[in-house]
Structures are given as C-alpha cells and as structure tokens.
Design an enzyme around this catalytic site. Structure first.
Site, PDB file in Angstrom:
ATOM      1  N   CYS A 123       0.901  -1.141   0.000  1.00 25.53           N
ATOM      2  CA  CYS A 123       0.000   0.000   0.000  1.00 25.53           C
ATOM      3  C   CYS A 123       0.946   1.197   0.000  1.00 25.53           C
ATOM      4  O   CYS A 123       2.015   1.114  -0.595  1.00 25.53           O
ATOM      5  CB  CYS A 123      -0.958  -0.029   1.193  1.00 25.53           C
ATOM      6  N   ARG A 129      -2.828  -1.173   5.541  1.00 27.62           N
ATOM      7  CA  ARG A 129      -3.661  -1.927   4.598  1.00 27.62           C
ATOM      8  C   ARG A 129      -2.992  -3.248   4.250  1.00 27.62           C
ATOM      9  O   ARG A 129      -3.624  -4.303   4.270  1.00 27.62           O
ATOM     10  CB  ARG A 129      -3.891  -1.143   3.304  1.00 27.62           C
TER      11      ARG A 129
END
Length: 193
Positions: A123, A129
């Site tokens: 990410c 994430r």
C-alpha cells in the site's frame, strides 16, 4: 501528499521487509516513479526497478494503493514481474469484493505449480492496509492464529501494524471464510495511509 510530492511519511518506512516465515509473501512500501524520486537524494530512492533488485525471486506485485499516480505497472511487467491492482481505501476495514479480489489473486498465484516466486504486497507504507490484508490471508487461508499472523507480519516487515481498527478486527477474526459474503461499507474512497 507529503513533502516534495512524495506520499505523506513515505520516507519514515523501510523499503521492504523480508519474506514472512512460512510463506512466499513480502510487504513493501509503494515504489515511486522517477519524477517523484527526483526530489529526494538518490540513496533514498525506491522505484519498481529497485524493488525488483532488492527482493530476490519477486514474481508478482499486488498494489493496494487507492491511486495510480505512484508508478506505471509496466515498470514491473517489463522486468518480468506480474502486477495486480486492487484499489483499497485506507483507514477502513476492507470487506466484500476487495477482500475477495485479494484472496483470489493470492490463491491463484500460490496454487500455480509453475510459480515458485515471491508475492510482494504494498500500500503506501506497506504496513496498515498491507498488514491487515496479508494477516487476514494468513489467518483465513494458511491457518495462522491472529496473534501469530500479526507477529509474523510485524517481524518480517520491520514495522508494526499501527491502526487499532485493523488490529481489533484481526484479533476478533469474526469474518466468514468467504470474503465476498461480507457487507461492503458505505464510504467515500480516499487514499489515506
């Protein structure tokens, strides 16, 4: 956007971690195109070319950023590295189709007997994430306990998953095994770390 057009706090994170023990998965921060890197010292560069050079046996990249401005996927593909884009909003728990696409991409690559390379997942910083989605895969598909998945990810990445909502959701492990069975949150997409 942070200083000099770089993603906010991008310089605070190492380029990539090591392969997570017991897997063929490595987390990395987003590599940047040269026009963005030209604003920093050469020693701080991390481009797709650098990622390929720095990660032995890198064969597949999964990009979780919610933008296409950081690099052109052809920079990986021209070096023989497959590229997959799964636009994933930052700060919120990914659900439904986003998780399904990630699981399908991982399952397909790791099940292919002709593929023995490493999957790189990123990410913006390769921590939140990325950490959430990789840990969720480790728990749901590879049989890790939530604590073991988080510890293995943190150790290999060299940075800990920071966001409490991601950690709480991983530790609860209350989702079904089929990611698209989950409701999709109603949120306006924003690329946040």
């Amino acid at each position: 956007m942070g200083k000099n057009g770089l993603p906010d706090r991008w310089m605070d994170y190492s380029n990539c971690g090591s392969v997570i023990e017991g897997t063929r998965i490595v987390a990395l921060k987003v590599p940047l195109k040269k026009v963005l890197l030209s604003k920093v010292m050469k020693k701080d560069w991390f481009s797709p070319e650098d990622a390929v050079a720095d990660i032995p046996n890198l064969d597949f990249i999964i990009d979780l950023t919610f933008t296409t401005r950081y690099y052109d996927p052809s920079e990986f593909e021209s070096r023989g590295v497959r590229h997959g884009k799964i636009a994933t909003e930052g700060h919120v728990i990914p659900r439904g189709p986003v998780m399904r696409r990630f699981f399908d991409a991982m399952d397909a690559y790791l099940a292919d007997k002709d593929k023995s390379g490493v999957v790189g997942v990123h990410c913006t910083h390769g921590v939140n994430r990325t950490g959430y989605m990789v840990c969720r895969y480790l728990i749901s598909r590879l049989g890790f306990t939530p604590d073991a998945a988080i510890a293995a990810f943190n150790k290999a990445r060299g940075h800990n998953v920071e966001r409490a909502n991601y950690l709480d959701d991983l530790k609860a492990a209350a989702w079904p095994n089929v990611p698209d069975a989950e409701p999709e949150p109603e949120a306006e997409p924003v690329d946040r770390c």
